[in-house]
Structures are given as structure tokens and as C-alpha cells.
Design a protein around this motif. Structure first.
Motif, PDB file in Angstrom:
ATOM      1  N   ASP A  96       0.854  -1.191   0.000  1.00 20.72           N
ATOM      2  CA  ASP A  96       0.000   0.000   0.000  1.00 20.72           C
ATOM      3  C   ASP A  96       0.891   1.242   0.000  1.00 20.72           C
ATOM      4  N   TYR A 134     -13.567  -2.260  -2.557  1.00 22.54           N
ATOM      5  CA  TYR A 134     -12.472  -1.817  -1.688  1.00 22.54           C
ATOM      6  C   TYR A 134     -12.640  -2.288  -0.242  1.00 22.54           C
ATOM      7  N   THR A 147      -7.169  -0.101   3.245  1.00 19.78           N
ATOM      8  CA  THR A 147      -6.592   1.170   2.778  1.00 19.78           C
ATOM      9  C   THR A 147      -7.336   1.753   1.590  1.00 19.78           C
ATOM     10  N   ARG A 193      -7.043  -0.889  -1.330  1.00 19.48           N
ATOM     11  CA  ARG A 193      -6.923  -2.345  -1.228  1.00 19.48           C
ATOM     12  C   ARG A 193      -8.270  -2.996  -1.538  1.00 19.48           C
ATOM     13  N   ASP A 198      -9.034  -6.773  -1.194  1.00 29.12           N
ATOM     14  CA  ASP A 198      -8.653  -8.159  -0.905  1.00 29.12           C
ATOM     15  C   ASP A 198      -9.727  -9.187  -1.254  1.00 29.12           C
ATOM     16  N   PRO A 250      -4.896 -11.414  -1.735  1.00 31.32           N
ATOM     17  CA  PRO A 250      -4.983  -9.976  -1.485  1.00 31.32           C
ATOM     18  C   PRO A 250      -4.590  -9.174  -2.723  1.00 31.32           C
ATOM     19  N   CYS A 298      -4.074  -4.763  -4.234  1.00 35.24           N
ATOM     20  CA  CYS A 298      -4.101  -3.321  -3.981  1.00 35.24           C
ATOM     21  C   CYS A 298      -3.756  -2.613  -5.279  1.00 35.24           C
TER      22      CYS A 298
END
Length: 418
Positions: free
Chosen positions: A142, A264, A267, A287, A289, A301, A303
Motif C-alpha cells: 500500500d 475496496y 486502505t 486495497r 482483498d 490480497p 491493492c
């Protein structure tokens, strides 16, 4: 006389007088992404409509109001011009099993399509660069995405951009927060605009993103998701802040930062400028995930972020970016000269000199006028006499200097030295 057909409203031509700015941006971005190890992925601009409904979310402005969706009359499929790039990128990663080779740093570039009311910085066909880091769970990725943005603004010469960050927590913490938010907004039902009332029970977090000034005071008093964060999400957010502090990246925490897409979590961030009016967000992401699982893949995950190229170029409008230069304009008169001019032009290009060969005939005087208006530094003049001797005459067009006649072999190195 028939009426001229014009471009679709909100879908703009980019003319040669402007394309050098796009090319400068594209070249800078390619080098910038390569320096961080990101590789290019290219996906179709048309996808199955269900891809965007499943990924973006049915109760979003994009899906409800803005997608260019049509039925393929050949087979009855519902297709959509891509309104954003993440869903297509993830679809390609899953379809081609890219994550079996390990985490992926990918980027894409190209046009996106949304049926919005056209205005400065918001178009129906717009262009984005998107960056996706797939398979990375920790806050360090991130932070890398944010630090990348800070570097790009420096390399492009852009100033006055601020960073806002926030967190949406986990799915579980968002469920708790969602209940609190609905309860809060129900107290102010009469003050909610039509969009907010429609979303009150289906997607209340999107109400926080409202730009309606009449709801500003009510939104300011809304509960904060930060107060309902689970421990893991809180630690993730604190780890992100630590890296940003250590790397000297200034930021503001915005508790009401909500991205417009449902996928989302944790973050979220936006790079914002005050120089573009209402369209002040030039880069945003976070992010996501759960998206890979949501689209049928094994849990992984992810991002990423996307930036609007038109908005960034608007910020760069006062930055001097040199246009591509023409080195040589080849002027020729006579049959032998015309044949030799082809050879000479290719010779100069092999020497790395940008060369325009005059086409279309015309007098020596008219050709010289075109050479001058082309912006070329030199006119290379070839008549039958020069052609017989394998020579060219070089006339500087941008400075007071004598015309010289030299052999073609010597001309390239000579022009590069001047």
C-alpha cells in the motif's frame, strides 16, 4: 452539402498540437513503472456486462447510470465498454492463472467509458493509467503505491497535490459500521437527497461521498468507520502510516474517504488538487482483498490505483514540454534528383535524423516555403547536378549561416555536429 459528422459529445479528438504532451506523459510513466518492476497488461475495451456488475457493485453510480451497455445482436450477449480497469485486469489474471507464478505487479493504460455529463476533467471517453499489485497482503505494498505517486508528481513537475488516506476496515467491521450509519441517517431522512434516500439501506457508505452542499453539516456529524475498526485493520493502517512518515510523505487522514466502487477494503487513498475545481481527484485507489474471490478465484490480497490522464495533463498545461523536432526537409528538383532524394532521406533517417521528404511536386520556391514552415532546422537541397555527384546542399533555416555542398556520406555526421 451534407452535414458533417462530429465526434460524440464527451469523446474528444486529441490533435497533433497536443499529442506531444500525451507522448511525454506516456514515456515518463513507462520509465517510472519500469523502475518499480511493474509490467504492462493489455485487456479488451469490451467485456461481459456481468463482470462489472459483480465487481463494481450493482448499487453504484457506474453500474446504475453510467455504463455503455449493449446487446451483441449476433449472439445476444450483454456487453459493456469498460468503465474502469481493475475488473478487467483481475479477470485476465484469473483467466490466465498468472498468480500461480507468484504475486504480480501489473499496470494498464487506455480509454475508459462512462456516460456522464461532460465537463472539464470529466469525459465520456477518458484515459487512465492503472497499477495493480496482486498477491501482496501487507501494508508495505500500500505504501509503495503511494510513494510511487509522490515520485511521479515530482518527475512530471506537478506541485500542489495533497494526499488523503483512510481505511474501510474488514468486511465484518464495515457491517457493524453500516448498521450505525443507517441508524444515524434515518434520523435525518427528510434532509437526504434522492440518491441518498435510495441508497440508505442498499449502500449507505456511498452517502458519505455525496457532493451535495445541503447535506454537508449532516455528513460531518456522521459516525466514523475508524471507531469500528477491527484490530487487524487498525494495525494495517498504522503500519501504512509508519512507512509514509519514515519516507517523508505528508498526508491527511480523512475518516469519510469512500471510494466509489464496492470492492475496496482497508486502505483507501486519493491524491487531490485544488487547481481543477470539482474534478480535483487525479489519482485514487486502495486495497481490494475480496475481489479475486468474488470473481471466482482462490483468495488472494490485492491493492492498486488509477489516475486520470486528462486531469493530470490539465495540471501540466503551464509546464513547457518541447514538441518533436524535424531535423531535415528534403527539397528536390529534377528526375535524377527525385530518385536520389529517396535514397538521401532514408540515409538521413538511418543516421538518426528526423527527415521530411517533400512530396507533391512544386517549384523550388514553393518547396523552400514548405521547408521553412515545417520547422525543420535544415533544408537539404537536391538538384540533378547534386544527384549526379552523389552530393547534397545543406541550407540552415533557423540561423544565419552559409549554404554548403557536401557528399551524402559526409552530410549525416556534419548535420549532427551543427
Amino acid at each position: 452539402m451534407s452535414n458533417l459528422i462530429q465526434a460524440i459529445r464527451g469523446m474528444n479528438d486529441i490533435l497533433p498540437k497536443d499529442t506531444h504532451r500525451w507522448e511525454f506523459f506516456e514515456d515518463t510513466v513507462r520509465d517510472w513503472l519500469a523502475s518499480y518492476g511493474y509490467r504492462n497488461i493489455r485487456t479488451p475495451i469490451v467485456e461481459q456486462t456481468d463482470l462489472f456488475i459483480r465487481s463494481i457493485g450493482a448499487v453504484t453510480d457506474i453500474v446504475e447510470k453510467e455504463m455503455y451497455t449493449f446487446v451483441d445482436h449476433l449472439n445476444g450477449d450483454s456487453l459493456t465498454l469498460r468503465p474502469e480497469g481493475t475488473a478487467s485486469c483481475v479477470r485476465a489474471v484469473l483467466e490466465h492463472n498468472l498468480l500461480y507464478a507468484g504475486p504480480q505487479r501489473l499496470y494498464y493504460y487506455g480509454p475508459m467509458f462512462r456516460h456522464e455529463r461532460p465537463q472539464k476533467g470529466r469525459y465520456r471517453q477518458f484515459h487512465q493509467v492503472g497499477v495493480e499489485a496482486l498477491g501482496y497482503a501487507d501494508a508495505d505494498i500500500d505504501a509503495e503505491l503511494i510513494i510511487m505517486g509522490a515520485r511521479l508528481w515530482r518527475e512530471l513537475g506537478i506541485s500542489g497535490v495533497r494526499l488523503e488516506i483512510g481505511t474501510l476496515g474488514s468486511t465484518e467491521s464495515r457491517h457493524i459500521y453500516r448498521s450505525r450509519l443507517i441508524k444515524y441517517f434515518e434520523q435525518y431522512r427528510d434532509e437526504l437527497d434522492e440518491d441518498a434516500q435510495r441508497r440508505l439501506h442498499s449502500n449507505p457508505l456511498r452517502i458519505l461521498d455525496s457532493k451535495n452542499p445541503h447535506m454537508r453539516e449532516m455528513l460531518a456529524g456522521a459516525p466514523r468507520l475508524l471507531d469500528d475498526l477491527d484490530e487487524d485493520s487498525l494495525q494495517h493502517f498504522e503500519a501504512l502510516q509508519r512507512v509514509l512518515h519514515e519516507q517523508g510523505i505528508a498526508f491527511e487522514i480523512n475518516p469519510q474517504l469512500v471510494r466509489g466502487l464496492d470492492y475496496y477494503n482497508r486502505t483507501v487513498f486519493e491524491w487531490i488538487t485544488d487547481k481543477l475545481g470539482a474534478q480535483g481527484t487525479i489519482c485514487a485507489g486502495g486495497r481490494y482483498d475480496g475481489l479475486i474471490t468474488q470473481m471466482g478465484g482462490k483468495p488472494a490480497p490485492a491493492c492498486g490505483f488509477a489516475m486520470g490522464i486528462e486531469r493530470i495533463l490539465a495540471l501540466m498545461s503551464e509546464i513547457e514540454i518541447p514538441s518533436p523536432t524535424t531535423d531535415i526537409y528534403v527539397v528536390h528538383q529534377g528526375e535524377l534528383a527525385a530518385d536520389f532524394a529517396w535514397k538521401a532521406a532514408e540515409w538521413f533517417r538511418n543516421e538518426g535524423l528526423n527527415t521530411i521528404l517533400h512530396c507533391g511536386g512544386g517549384s523550388f520556391k514553393s518547396q523552400m516555403k514548405k521547408a521553412d514552415s515545417s520547422g525543420a532546422r535544415f533544408a537539404v537541397i537536391i538538384g540533378d547536378d547534386e544527384a549526379k555527384e552523389g552530393e547534397v546542399s545543406i541550407k540552415p533555416l533557423r540561423e544565419a549561416a552559409e549554404q554548403v555542398r557536401v557528399g551524402l556520406v559526409e552530410a549525416g555526421p556534419l548535420l549532427k555536429r551543427i
